[in-house]
Write an enzyme that holds these catalytic residues in place. Structure first.
Site, PDB file in Angstrom:
ATOM      1  N   SER A   1      46.110  34.383  44.128  1.00 17.06           N
ATOM      2  CA  SER A   1      45.032  34.574  43.157  1.00 17.06           C
ATOM      3  C   SER A   1      43.987  33.479  43.319  1.00 17.06           C
ATOM      4  CB  SER A   1      45.633  34.480  41.748  1.00 17.06           C
ATOM      5  OG  SER A   1      44.621  34.346  40.791  1.00 17.06           O
TER       6      SER A   1
ATOM      7  N   TYR B   1      51.497  30.553  34.990  1.00 17.82           N
ATOM      8  CA  TYR B   1      51.263  31.688  35.901  1.00 17.82           C
ATOM      9  C   TYR B   1      50.540  31.206  37.165  1.00 17.82           C
ATOM     10  CZ  TYR B   1      48.607  35.411  38.087  1.00 17.82           C
ATOM     11  OH  TYR B   1      48.034  36.227  39.029  1.00 17.82           O
TER      12      TYR B   1
ATOM     13  N   LYS C   1      51.689  30.719  41.499  1.00 18.44           N
ATOM     14  CA  LYS C   1      50.968  31.153  42.715  1.00 18.44           C
ATOM     15  C   LYS C   1      50.746  29.964  43.649  1.00 18.44           C
ATOM     16  CE  LYS C   1      50.564  35.454  41.515  1.00 18.44           C
ATOM     17  NZ  LYS C   1      51.451  36.429  42.143  1.00 18.44           N
TER      18      LYS C   1
HETATM   19  P1  NAD Z   1      51.212  44.624  37.574  1.00 18.98           P
HETATM   20  O1  NAD Z   1      51.903  43.965  36.448  1.00 18.98           O
HETATM   21  O2  NAD Z   1      50.507  45.909  37.303  1.00 18.98           O
HETATM   22  O3  NAD Z   1      52.231  44.862  38.790  1.00 18.98           O
HETATM   23  C1  NAD Z   1      53.303  43.988  39.046  1.00 18.98           C
HETATM   24  C2  NAD Z   1      54.571  44.835  39.128  1.00 18.98           C
HETATM   25  O4  NAD Z   1      55.678  43.992  39.406  1.00 18.98           O
HETATM   26  C3  NAD Z   1      54.879  45.573  37.829  1.00 18.98           C
HETATM   27  O5  NAD Z   1      55.024  46.961  38.107  1.00 18.98           O
HETATM   28  C4  NAD Z   1      56.203  44.956  37.341  1.00 18.98           C
HETATM   29  O6  NAD Z   1      57.013  45.914  36.693  1.00 18.98           O
HETATM   30  C5  NAD Z   1      56.793  44.441  38.644  1.00 18.98           C
HETATM   31  N1  NAD Z   1      57.708  43.301  38.510  1.00 18.98           N
HETATM   32  C6  NAD Z   1      57.512  42.127  37.852  1.00 18.98           C
HETATM   33  N2  NAD Z   1      58.575  41.322  37.997  1.00 18.98           N
HETATM   34  C7  NAD Z   1      59.470  41.983  38.785  1.00 18.98           C
HETATM   35  C8  NAD Z   1      60.747  41.680  39.281  1.00 18.98           C
HETATM   36  N3  NAD Z   1      61.372  40.525  38.998  1.00 18.98           N
HETATM   37  N4  NAD Z   1      61.382  42.599  40.052  1.00 18.98           N
HETATM   38  C9  NAD Z   1      60.797  43.781  40.329  1.00 18.98           C
HETATM   39  N5  NAD Z   1      59.575  44.123  39.873  1.00 18.98           N
HETATM   40  C10 NAD Z   1      58.924  43.237  39.113  1.00 18.98           C
HETATM   41  O7  NAD Z   1      50.198  43.564  38.195  1.00 18.98           O
HETATM   42  P2  NAD Z   1      49.047  43.745  39.270  1.00 18.98           P
HETATM   43  O8  NAD Z   1      47.757  43.544  38.575  1.00 18.98           O
HETATM   44  O9  NAD Z   1      49.251  44.961  40.059  1.00 18.98           O
HETATM   45  O10 NAD Z   1      49.306  42.458  40.145  1.00 18.98           O
HETATM   46  C11 NAD Z   1      50.070  42.481  41.323  1.00 18.98           C
HETATM   47  C12 NAD Z   1      50.200  41.079  41.872  1.00 18.98           C
HETATM   48  O11 NAD Z   1      48.903  40.552  42.110  1.00 18.98           O
HETATM   49  C13 NAD Z   1      50.873  40.102  40.910  1.00 18.98           C
HETATM   50  O12 NAD Z   1      51.684  39.222  41.669  1.00 18.98           O
HETATM   51  C14 NAD Z   1      49.706  39.375  40.282  1.00 18.98           C
HETATM   52  O13 NAD Z   1      50.075  38.091  39.848  1.00 18.98           O
HETATM   53  C15 NAD Z   1      48.739  39.310  41.436  1.00 18.98           C
HETATM   54  N6  NAD Z   1      47.348  39.166  41.000  1.00 18.98           N
HETATM   55  C16 NAD Z   1      46.807  40.082  40.145  1.00 18.98           C
HETATM   56  C17 NAD Z   1      45.477  39.930  39.709  1.00 18.98           C
HETATM   57  C18 NAD Z   1      44.857  40.919  38.756  1.00 18.98           C
HETATM   58  O14 NAD Z   1      43.782  40.653  38.254  1.00 18.98           O
HETATM   59  N7  NAD Z   1      45.450  42.065  38.488  1.00 18.98           N
HETATM   60  C19 NAD Z   1      44.705  38.855  40.167  1.00 18.98           C
HETATM   61  C20 NAD Z   1      45.293  37.946  41.049  1.00 18.98           C
HETATM   62  C21 NAD Z   1      46.618  38.109  41.468  1.00 18.98           C
HETATM   63  C1  UD1 Z   2      42.275  36.051  34.279  1.00 20.37           C
HETATM   64  C2  UD1 Z   2      43.194  34.886  34.425  1.00 20.37           C
HETATM   65  C3  UD1 Z   2      43.524  34.701  35.906  1.00 20.37           C
HETATM   66  C4  UD1 Z   2      44.151  35.989  36.444  1.00 20.37           C
HETATM   67  C5  UD1 Z   2      43.195  37.149  36.178  1.00 20.37           C
HETATM   68  C6  UD1 Z   2      43.803  38.472  36.555  1.00 20.37           C
HETATM   69  C7  UD1 Z   2      42.669  33.418  32.535  1.00 20.37           C
HETATM   70  C8  UD1 Z   2      42.100  32.111  32.127  1.00 20.37           C
HETATM   71  N1  UD1 Z   2      42.585  33.696  33.849  1.00 20.37           N
HETATM   72  O1  UD1 Z   2      41.102  35.793  35.022  1.00 20.37           O
HETATM   73  O2  UD1 Z   2      44.414  33.639  36.076  1.00 20.37           O
HETATM   74  O3  UD1 Z   2      44.392  35.878  37.842  1.00 20.37           O
HETATM   75  O4  UD1 Z   2      42.873  37.214  34.774  1.00 20.37           O
HETATM   76  O5  UD1 Z   2      44.870  38.805  35.707  1.00 20.37           O
HETATM   77  O6  UD1 Z   2      43.164  34.177  31.738  1.00 20.37           O
HETATM   78  N2  UD1 Z   2      36.250  37.948  28.656  1.00 20.37           N
HETATM   79  C9  UD1 Z   2      35.582  38.167  27.470  1.00 20.37           C
HETATM   80  N3  UD1 Z   2      36.207  38.962  26.544  1.00 20.37           N
HETATM   81  C10 UD1 Z   2      37.420  39.538  26.733  1.00 20.37           C
HETATM   82  C11 UD1 Z   2      38.097  39.292  27.964  1.00 20.37           C
HETATM   83  C12 UD1 Z   2      37.483  38.474  28.899  1.00 20.37           C
HETATM   84  O7  UD1 Z   2      34.496  37.676  27.251  1.00 20.37           O
HETATM   85  O8  UD1 Z   2      37.930  40.231  25.841  1.00 20.37           O
HETATM   86  C13 UD1 Z   2      35.581  37.115  29.691  1.00 20.37           C
HETATM   87  C14 UD1 Z   2      36.345  35.865  30.075  1.00 20.37           C
HETATM   88  O9  UD1 Z   2      36.024  34.810  29.231  1.00 20.37           O
HETATM   89  C15 UD1 Z   2      35.887  35.677  31.521  1.00 20.37           C
HETATM   90  C16 UD1 Z   2      35.624  37.106  32.021  1.00 20.37           C
HETATM   91  O10 UD1 Z   2      35.490  37.897  30.858  1.00 20.37           O
HETATM   92  O11 UD1 Z   2      34.679  34.977  31.551  1.00 20.37           O
HETATM   93  C17 UD1 Z   2      36.774  37.674  32.862  1.00 20.37           C
HETATM   94  O12 UD1 Z   2      37.985  37.527  32.127  1.00 20.37           O
HETATM   95  P1  UD1 Z   2      39.367  38.170  32.600  1.00 20.37           P
HETATM   96  O13 UD1 Z   2      39.182  39.625  32.895  1.00 20.37           O
HETATM   97  O14 UD1 Z   2      40.403  37.813  31.607  1.00 20.37           O
HETATM   98  O15 UD1 Z   2      39.646  37.485  34.007  1.00 20.37           O
HETATM   99  P2  UD1 Z   2      39.705  35.914  34.379  1.00 20.37           P
HETATM  100  O16 UD1 Z   2      39.645  35.053  33.183  1.00 20.37           O
HETATM  101  O17 UD1 Z   2      38.695  35.693  35.432  1.00 20.37           O
END
Ligand code: NAD
Ligand code: UD1
Length: 331
Positions: A124, A149, A153
């Site tokens: 991330s 969290y 990572k």
């Molecule tokens: P998500 O929660 O939709 O998907 C993660 C999946 O992993 C879920 O289906 C959950 O049931 C499964 N899971 C969790 N722990 C587990 C375990 N111990 N064994 C088996 N399954 C397990 O999340 P996502 O948004 O698809 O994210 C996927 C990956 O990308 C994650 O590692 C997340 O941290 C990373 N990531 C996501 C974002 C984002 O904004 N969505 C940003 C940066 C990194």
């Molecule tokens: C967040 C996490 C980041 C994670 C990512 C994906 C935090 C501090 N960071 O990123 O670690 O990898 O989600 O899961 O939580 N915002 C509003 N109103 C809302 C929601 C968000 O104004 O109701 C704003 C936030 O202040 C930010 C932007 O929208 O400026 C994006 O927020 P968000 O979607 O939560 O993502 P990140 O904070 O970038």
């Protein structure tokens, strides 16, 4: 290729499974369904005409993983499984470190036992902490994460790098995602968080639908062009395509790091305006206090991925908004 996708029924994992199946890979999903639903397996089948093999299992369950590797002769792993709620990680650090770190250690150990050394890891942009400047390049310092969290990572990136130092058969990709939003064009899969969403886009779509009354914008006094936070929003289908591009490139051993973003920063107000243009729906909002732990600006320099992988995000912010809204309406 026979690919194990951990967390494959989740948001990013499911979109990636679709693209893997479409290009002819054999896909085996392991997910404990802690944050997703088994119906996603059928949705993937509806989209692709192919049903991935699905195991409801935990990556902490060594025996289950062992059986999966033995049964399917797994050649590569894309590792999405993990807990990802920032706020929850602050109140449940042990659960987060155990699930994300011990879970990954278990997976890596089983991979090694089965001579499977190819791994794509979901990292991330949070590993950069508060960046000294934007756009962020892969060689910027990492560290200074503000919650467990993010720290999982950071530590896992380190662990994976140490692993390669110990054994140069490993081929590892660390993919640093920026802010994925949007959904598959079929509206069959997308981001569907339980309860009140923490992230911006699912909050906006629920306000648009009338499920939530108004958006709270966390701060309008940041040093950005309109005072609201700036992020690098990327369509989840573009993000999924980044995984295919990196897999194609992983013919040699090594540890590679790529930012997956668009290289463009949009503010919260920019996103709200784009959403209104794309859907014709007005989003009521109020300005609230800053959210603790937020940074002002975070966007990527994605040029390394373009140069080395030939991958570039294609979809516009309005397309992202439209697809997120279509998914919300359909679900
Ligand atoms: P998500 O929660 O939709 O998907 C993660 C999946 O992993 C879920 O289906 C959950 O049931 C499964 N899971 C969790 N722990 C587990 C375990 N111990 N064994 C088996 N399954 C397990 O999340 P996502 O948004 O698809 O994210 C996927 C990956 O990308 C994650 O590692 C997340 O941290 C990373 N990531 C996501 C974002 C984002 O904004 N969505 C940003 C940066 C990194
Ligand atoms: C967040 C996490 C980041 C994670 C990512 C994906 C935090 C501090 N960071 O990123 O670690 O990898 O989600 O899961 O939580 N915002 C509003 N109103 C809302 C929601 C968000 O104004 O109701 C704003 C936030 O202040 C930010 C932007 O929208 O400026 C994006 O927020 P968000 O979607 O939560 O993502 P990140 O904070 O970038």
């Amino acid at each position: 290729m026979r690919i194990l996708v951990t967390g494959g029924t989740g948001y990013i994992g499911s979109h990636t499974c679709v693209q893997l199946l479409e290009r002819g890979d054999e896909v085996v999903i392991v997910d404990n369904l802690s944050n997703s639903k088994e119906i996603v397996v059928s949705s993937i089948e509806k989209i692709t005409g192919k049903r991935p093999v699905f195991y409801r299992a935990d990556i902490l369950d060594r025996e289950a993983l062992d059986t999966i590797f033995t049964t399917h002769g797994i050649e590569a792993v894309i590792h999405f499984a993990g807990l990802k709620a920032v706020g929850e990680s602050v109140s449940k650090p042990l659960e987060y470190y155990h699930n994300n770190i011990t879970g990954t250690l278990t997976l890596l150990d089983v991979m090694r036992e089965h001579n499977c050394f190819k791994l794509v890891f979901s990292s991330s942009a949070t590993v950069y902490g508060t960046p000294a400047s934007v756009p962020i390049r892969e060689d910027f310092p990492t560290g200074g994460t503000t919650n467990p969290y993010g720290t999982t990572k950071l530590y896992l990136e380190r662990i994976l790098s140490d692993l390669f130092v110990s054994d140069d058969r490993w081929s590892i990709a660390l993919l640093r995602y920026f802010n994925p939003i949007g959904a598959h064009e079929s509206c069959l899969i997308g981001d569907n968080p339980n309860g009140i969403p923490n992230n911006l886009m699912p909050y906006v779509t629920r306000v648009a639908k009338g499920t939530l009354p108004q958006l709270s914008i966390y701060g309008n006094d940041y040093p950005t062009h309109d005072g609201t936070g700036v992020r690098d929003f990327i369509h989840v289908e573009d993000l999924a395509a980044g995984h295919i591009a990196v897999l194609n490139h992983m013919t040699d051993a090594g540890v590679r790091v790529y930012n997956l973003g668009t290289g463009v920063g949009y503010s919260v107000l920019d996103l709200v305006a784009a959403f209104e243009r794309a859907t014709g729906i007005k989003i009521p909002y109020r300005i609230a206090d800053r959210r603790p732990g937020d940074i002002a600006e975070c966007w990527s320099d994605p040029s390394k991925a373009e140069r080395e992988l030939g991958w570039k995000a294609q979809r516009t912010l309005e397309e992202m908004c439209r697809s997120a809204w279509n998914f919300e309406k359909a679900n």
